[in-house]
Design a protein around this motif. Structure first.
Motif, PDB file in Angstrom:
ATOM      1  N   VAL A  86       0.847  -1.204   0.000  1.00  0.00           N
ATOM      2  CA  VAL A  86       0.000   0.000   0.000  1.00  0.00           C
ATOM      3  C   VAL A  86       0.880   1.250   0.000  1.00  0.00           C
ATOM      4  CG1 VAL A  86      -1.693   1.309   1.320  1.00  0.00           C
ATOM      5  CG2 VAL A  86      -1.926  -1.170   1.122  1.00  0.00           C
ATOM      6  N   ALA A  87       1.955   1.230   0.811  1.00  0.00           N
ATOM      7  CA  ALA A  87       2.867   2.376   0.855  1.00  0.00           C
ATOM      8  C   ALA A  87       3.523   2.592  -0.505  1.00  0.00           C
ATOM      9  CB  ALA A  87       3.931   2.152   1.929  1.00  0.00           C
ATOM     10  N   ALA A  88       3.932   1.489  -1.170  1.00  0.00           N
ATOM     11  CA  ALA A  88       4.559   1.607  -2.492  1.00  0.00           C
ATOM     12  C   ALA A  88       3.575   2.179  -3.505  1.00  0.00           C
ATOM     13  CB  ALA A  88       5.055   0.229  -2.941  1.00  0.00           C
ATOM     14  N   ALA A  89       2.299   1.756  -3.406  1.00  0.00           N
ATOM     15  CA  ALA A  89       1.291   2.246  -4.341  1.00  0.00           C
ATOM     16  C   ALA A  89       1.034   3.739  -4.140  1.00  0.00           C
ATOM     17  CB  ALA A  89      -0.002   1.452  -4.174  1.00  0.00           C
ATOM     18  N   VAL A  90       0.990   4.172  -2.896  1.00  0.00           N
ATOM     19  CA  VAL A  90       0.649   5.569  -2.607  1.00  0.00           C
ATOM     20  C   VAL A  90       1.847   6.498  -2.834  1.00  0.00           C
ATOM     21  CG1 VAL A  90      -0.079   7.175  -0.806  1.00  0.00           C
ATOM     22  CG2 VAL A  90      -1.163   4.935  -0.992  1.00  0.00           C
ATOM     23  N   PHE A  91       3.007   6.104  -2.293  1.00  0.00           N
ATOM     24  CA  PHE A  91       4.164   7.001  -2.302  1.00  0.00           C
ATOM     25  C   PHE A  91       5.237   6.595  -3.312  1.00  0.00           C
ATOM     26  CE2 PHE A  91       2.551   7.239   2.106  1.00  0.00           C
ATOM     27  CZ  PHE A  91       2.248   8.589   2.138  1.00  0.00           C
ATOM     28  N   GLY A  92       5.111   5.399  -3.906  1.00  0.00           N
ATOM     29  CA  GLY A  92       6.207   4.901  -4.747  1.00  0.00           C
ATOM     30  C   GLY A  92       7.401   4.487  -3.925  1.00  0.00           C
ATOM     31  N   ASP A  93       7.184   4.323  -2.595  1.00  0.00           N
ATOM     32  CA  ASP A  93       8.289   3.978  -1.706  1.00  0.00           C
ATOM     33  C   ASP A  93       7.738   3.055  -0.621  1.00  0.00           C
ATOM     34  OD1 ASP A  93      10.327   3.758   0.063  1.00  0.00           O
ATOM     35  OD2 ASP A  93      10.690   5.920   0.280  1.00  0.00           O
ATOM     36  N   SER A  94       8.135   1.786  -0.677  1.00  0.00           N
ATOM     37  CA  SER A  94       7.548   0.806   0.230  1.00  0.00           C
ATOM     38  C   SER A  94       8.020   0.991   1.674  1.00  0.00           C
ATOM     39  CB  SER A  94       7.892  -0.608  -0.225  1.00  0.00           C
ATOM     40  OG  SER A  94       9.269  -0.842  -0.047  1.00  0.00           O
ATOM     41  N   SER A  95       8.989   1.862   1.902  1.00  0.00           N
ATOM     42  CA  SER A  95       9.487   2.044   3.275  1.00  0.00           C
ATOM     43  C   SER A  95       8.685   3.106   4.026  1.00  0.00           C
ATOM     44  CB  SER A  95      10.958   2.411   3.257  1.00  0.00           C
ATOM     45  OG  SER A  95      11.111   3.696   2.692  1.00  0.00           O
ATOM     46  N   LYS A  96       7.763   3.805   3.301  1.00  0.00           N
ATOM     47  CA  LYS A  96       7.018   4.866   3.983  1.00  0.00           C
ATOM     48  C   LYS A  96       5.810   4.290   4.704  1.00  0.00           C
ATOM     49  CE  LYS A  96       8.575   8.890   1.553  1.00  0.00           C
ATOM     50  NZ  LYS A  96       8.277   9.986   0.646  1.00  0.00           N
ATOM     51  N   VAL A  97       6.107   3.459   5.697  1.00  0.00           N
ATOM     52  CA  VAL A  97       5.042   2.826   6.467  1.00  0.00           C
ATOM     53  C   VAL A  97       5.499   2.695   7.908  1.00  0.00           C
ATOM     54  CG1 VAL A  97       5.875   0.555   5.716  1.00  0.00           C
ATOM     55  CG2 VAL A  97       3.599   0.753   6.658  1.00  0.00           C
ATOM     56  N   LYS A  98       4.587   2.942   8.823  1.00  0.00           N
ATOM     57  CA  LYS A  98       4.904   2.748  10.244  1.00  0.00           C
ATOM     58  C   LYS A  98       3.965   1.696  10.804  1.00  0.00           C
ATOM     59  CE  LYS A  98       6.951   7.209  11.211  1.00  0.00           C
ATOM     60  NZ  LYS A  98       6.884   8.457  11.968  1.00  0.00           N
ATOM     61  N   PHE A  99       4.465   0.915  11.760  1.00  0.00           N
ATOM     62  CA  PHE A  99       3.690  -0.213  12.266  1.00  0.00           C
ATOM     63  C   PHE A  99       3.243   0.011  13.703  1.00  0.00           C
ATOM     64  CE2 PHE A  99       6.399  -1.872   8.931  1.00  0.00           C
ATOM     65  CZ  PHE A  99       5.460  -2.481   8.134  1.00  0.00           C
ATOM     66  N   THR A 100       2.017  -0.390  13.979  1.00  0.00           N
ATOM     67  CA  THR A 100       1.486  -0.346  15.337  1.00  0.00           C
ATOM     68  C   THR A 100       1.149  -1.772  15.759  1.00  0.00           C
ATOM     69  OG1 THR A 100       0.442   1.759  14.786  1.00  0.00           O
ATOM     70  CG2 THR A 100      -0.268   0.690  16.822  1.00  0.00           C
ATOM     71  N   PRO A 101       1.921  -2.357  16.678  1.00  0.00           N
ATOM     72  CA  PRO A 101       1.569  -3.706  17.146  1.00  0.00           C
ATOM     73  C   PRO A 101       0.297  -3.655  17.993  1.00  0.00           C
ATOM     74  CG  PRO A 101       3.738  -3.021  17.943  1.00  0.00           C
ATOM     75  CD  PRO A 101       3.101  -1.826  17.348  1.00  0.00           C
ATOM     76  N   LEU A 102      -0.649  -4.521  17.673  1.00  0.00           N
ATOM     77  CA  LEU A 102      -1.942  -4.488  18.362  1.00  0.00           C
ATOM     78  C   LEU A 102      -2.316  -5.875  18.864  1.00  0.00           C
ATOM     79  CD1 LEU A 102      -3.869  -2.373  15.716  1.00  0.00           C
ATOM     80  CD2 LEU A 102      -3.188  -1.597  17.975  1.00  0.00           C
ATOM     81  N   SER A 103      -2.996  -5.910  20.020  1.00  0.00           N
ATOM     82  CA  SER A 103      -3.528  -7.178  20.503  1.00  0.00           C
ATOM     83  C   SER A 103      -4.849  -7.441  19.798  1.00  0.00           C
ATOM     84  CB  SER A 103      -3.749  -7.117  22.016  1.00  0.00           C
ATOM     85  OG  SER A 103      -4.890  -6.360  22.292  1.00  0.00           O
ATOM     86  N   ALA A 104      -5.342  -8.674  19.940  1.00  0.00           N
ATOM     87  CA  ALA A 104      -6.599  -9.034  19.274  1.00  0.00           C
ATOM     88  C   ALA A 104      -7.735  -8.135  19.741  1.00  0.00           C
ATOM     89  CB  ALA A 104      -6.915 -10.496  19.551  1.00  0.00           C
ATOM     90  N   LYS A 105      -7.674  -7.721  21.005  1.00  0.00           N
ATOM     91  CA  LYS A 105      -8.764  -6.906  21.541  1.00  0.00           C
ATOM     92  C   LYS A 105      -8.707  -5.471  21.036  1.00  0.00           C
ATOM     93  CE  LYS A 105      -9.667  -9.355  25.813  1.00  0.00           C
ATOM     94  NZ  LYS A 105      -9.174  -9.509  27.167  1.00  0.00           N
ATOM     95  N   GLN A 106      -7.463  -4.956  20.863  1.00  0.00           N
ATOM     96  CA  GLN A 106      -7.309  -3.537  20.506  1.00  0.00           C
ATOM     97  C   GLN A 106      -7.579  -3.266  19.037  1.00  0.00           C
ATOM     98  OE1 GLN A 106      -3.194  -3.461  21.453  1.00  0.00           O
ATOM     99  NE2 GLN A 106      -3.465  -2.560  23.473  1.00  0.00           N
TER     100      GLN A 106
END
Lengths: 358, 400
Positions: A86-106
């Protein structure tokens, strides 16, 4: 003295009344702001993502093969690759992504509140979630199902031979229910030992408390790597539940929904057409018009998504096609050793079938 | 009466403020409930207990609870699941309290021993066990138990053909009551009442005449002997189902056969071990403190009267020490009961595991189910406290 008291009480009352109305007024203003915010979210996730410069992606807290971070904090896995696509499609750069680790509940709350833009966290697509939570599933990137693992020494080749077995599992959303239904419908008896967390299930199964360990097949593959002798255990062929896992977006923003959905489809279509990260750039001027349309050298498909026309070329040259992602993270050459199975292309006997780009 | 006079009246003022406090608490509570209900209905959830009559569709590990409630998937309801959880929690709590009390008293007395080895052992025991988190001990005992037992296809026979143990549990003969067994139980209860009355009579007579009567042995004879006679007279109205073990046949069918004998799962053994060993360390310290609180002069006075050390401990020191021991002992018992909820981590099907875990996952009635669970722990704790208060009232110093 008494006058002071009366004045004091009077001041309290006046203050309270004023405070109450001021507070009520504030509340109304907050309400208005909320409405505006919701409307904004509904129309323009893409604009918000573009202006902040990265895609915020919700992932698991660590599931090898799907989304897992290494010592240096780099995230890998097939769920992570969807975010990168998705980042590569939007920005042409697959590194422009940040991750949020989430539990099943959150996870759903985080998506609904706008904390993340896309949720790619081995989430099962069910009707309840699709219809009642204000979410849309953008596709399926892994067809999972609840399976059973047994020691090879048991000699069982099928789950139908497991009458009277001791079964270990962790308390999940439907895990205990599925296994109970399977044994009941086949008229077999069993004993269930249900732990709170997966780590204890693995340890107890490893110690021999149970003949069978049941959970999602992808989970079985990941947990098997933790056993003392992983090669002494096998996953039985029966799949007792359907667990299609895929990326999720908020309901109401069709443009963003389309971007996520077609990013995934581009990866699957590319595998079908034989486009890989290595040859994507050289295939731009291929004779096949379908390939030309996908890679943006013919037609105007990217612009219709609100992106540039080389959106898919960027995904494929930077992240790769679905098959490459699968082989790199969960395939037979990884610790998870998961065969393609139903996750093979429809043309090769699986059920992966992406709508064409034309 | 003017306003200020009203306000400066101490009694009226205190009534006014207390009434205000009660009102605001009541309003706060009402607001909380009202808000919760409306928030839940916004999410499309209703509040109510109708889910209790739905059938539960999941299997539960066989334990005393499932046996007593005759649990059967597809027929039993969530209410049955609730009761199974209560029974299993109760079993752990009672077994744990008994073992912890016995062990704690022994270790506590050992800590005061003149023998260096015994005293050293007790000190090491207390310092180690009470300083390691209970959850870690629980895991330790569980996996120690699992790893030390033979596999499912083998067994260690305790009594040939009667009892055996392997990784799936401890298998014992299961009693099956026949008609007429109720009479034996009735006789047993009557024998206990008789023994208590006998003991009272003996004490009274000793006070009056000084003559002793072997009330303990007579009572024991009454409690054991009378039901035994009744049992034999009725033609042994009790059958036993012995655990059956198969060494041959298809691999999955080997081992203990389900439906024969009764099984004590290793999870229960581990929880019981961890809880009682951990709590015993605290009880030992309480007992030691209690005994040290009795002035040394008491022991010396007793010796100078010619009483032997055993009798001195039993009649002079312990009764006085109990006054110090009982109140903190009560809170240890309460702790043990509440700590039993940690058993969820190692798959023992107690209340938190099956009701607040699996059942909650299916039904989704968080507030009702957690409230039901809290009620159980509160009841258990209040019952324990009530019993211990009664016991405390009996042993405390009677001021004359």
């Amino acid at each position: 003295m008494s006058n002071n008291l009366v004045i004091g009480i009077g001041a309290l009352v006046v203050g309270g009344v004023v405070g109450y109305f001021a507070g009520a007024g504030n509340e109304k203003i907050v309400e208005v702001e909320k409405v505006v915010e919701v409307e904004k979210q509904q129309t323009a996730t893409l604009d918000a993502v573009k202006s902040k410069g990265f895609v915020q992606c919700g992932v698991s807290q660590g599931l090898p093969g799907f989304s897992n971070s290494d010592d240096s904090g780099k995230w890998t896995g097939i769920d992570v690759d969807v975010c990168r696509a998705v980042a590569a499609a939007v920005f042409g750069d697959s590194s422009k992504v940040k991750f949020t680790p989430l539990s099943a509940k959150q996870r759903f709350t985080a998506l609904a509140s706008g904390e993340i833009d896309v949720l790619s966290r081995n989430t099962t697509w069910t009707m309840t979630r699709d219809t009642q939570l204000g979410l849309n599933f953008a596709g399926v990137n892994y067809y999972d199902g609840q399976g059973m693992m047994v020691p090879k020494s048991l000699g069982a080749k099928s789950a139908m031979e497991l009458d009277g077995a001791n079964i270990c599992t962790n308390t999940g959303t439907t895990t205990e229910l599925n296994i109970t239904d399977f044994f009941r419908s086949n008229g077999m008896k069993f004993n269930l030992v249900a732990f709170e967390k997966a780590d204890e299930v693995v340890a107890a199964y490893d110690a021999g408390r149970c003949d069978v360990y049941t959970t999602d097949r992808s989970g079985l593959a990941a947990q098997r790597t933790k056993l003392t002798n992983p090669d002494d255990h096998m996953v039985l062929p029966e799949i007792i539940s359907k667990e299609p896992l895929g990326p999720v977006v908020r309901q109401g923003d069709d443009q963003w929904f389309n971007i996520v959905r077609w990013s995934l489809r581009a990866m699957i279509n590319a595998e079908e057409m034989g486009i890989t990260s290595a040859n994507a750039k050289s295939k731009v001027n291929d004779n096949n018009p379908a390939i030309k349309r996908l890679l943006g050298s013919e037609g105007n498909f990217g612009a219709e998504l609100g992106l540039s026309n080389d959106w898919a070329l960027n995904i494929l040259s930077q992240v790769g096609n679905y098959g490459e992602s699968y082989e790199a993270h969960v395939g037979p050459n990884t610790p998870l050793k998961l065969d393609r199975g139903v996750n093979e292309l429809w043309s090769k006997g699986g059920i992966l079938y992406a709508a064409p780009i034309r | 009466m003017s306003f200020s006079a009203f306000f400066y009246d101490k009694r009226l003022r205190s009534v006014l403020f207390q009434a205000l406090l009660v009102l605001s608490i009541a309003f706060g509570f009402f607001w909380l409930v009202e808000n919760t209900v409306s928030n839940l209905s916004d999410q499309g959830k209703s509040v109510g207990f109708s889910f209790l009559s739905q059938t539960a569709g999941f299997q539960i590990s066989s334990t005393l609870g499932t046996w007593l409630m005759k649990y059967e998937v597809g027929r039993s309801t969530y209410l049955d699941v609730y009761f199974i959880g209560i029974i299993n929690t109760f079993v752990v709590a009672v077994l744990g309290i008994l073992a912890a009390a016995v062990l704690g008293f022994s270790i506590g007395i050992m800590r005061l021993s003149h023998n260096l080895v015994i005293r050293g052992f007790a000190t090491v025991y207390v310092e180690m066990l009470r300083n390691i988190p209970l959850l870690l001990q629980l895991f330790f005992w569980y996996f120690a138990v699992l790893r030390s037992l033979p596999s499912r296809r083998e067994q260690t026979e305790l009594f040939s053909g009667i009892a055996g143990i392997n990784i799936t549990g401890l298998y014992l003969p299961a009693p099956i009551a026949q008609s007429g067994f109720m009479i034996v139980i009735l006789v047993f209860i009557m024998a206990i009442i008789g023994a208590v009355m006998l003991s009272k009579w003996a004490t009274k007579r000793q006070c009056k005449t000084g003559r002793t009567f072997p009330a303990f042995w007579a009572g024991l004879g009454l409690i054991v002997g009378t039901p035994l006679v009744a049992f034999l007279a009725l033609g042994s109205p009790l059958d036993w189902s012995f655990p059956e073990f198969k060494y041959t046949g298809p691999l999955l069918r080997r081992g203990f056969q389900s439906g024969t004998g009764m099984v004590i799962v290793p999870e229960l053994i581990a929880v019981w071990l961890a809880l009682s060993l951990y709590t015993a360390a605290f009880i030992a310290e309480i007992v030691r403190a209690g005994i040290l609180a009795v002035a040394k002069g008491q022991t010396e006075a007793s010796y100078s009267l010619g009483l032997r050390p055993g009798i001195t401990l039993r009649l002079i020191v312990i009764p006085q020490a109990l006054r110090v021991i009982i109140p903190p002992l009560t809170s240890q018992f309460l702790n043990l009961t509440k700590n039993s909820s940690l058993a969820v981590a190692i798959a023992y099907p107690e209340l938190v595991s099956i009701f607040a875990g699996t059942a909650l996952n299916q039904v989704g009635k968080e507030i009702e189910m957690i409230a039901m669970m809290m009620t159980v722990y509160l009841t258990f704790s209040l019952l324990t406290a009530a019993f211990m208060n009664w016991f405390n009232a009996r042993v405390k110093l009677v001021e004359r």
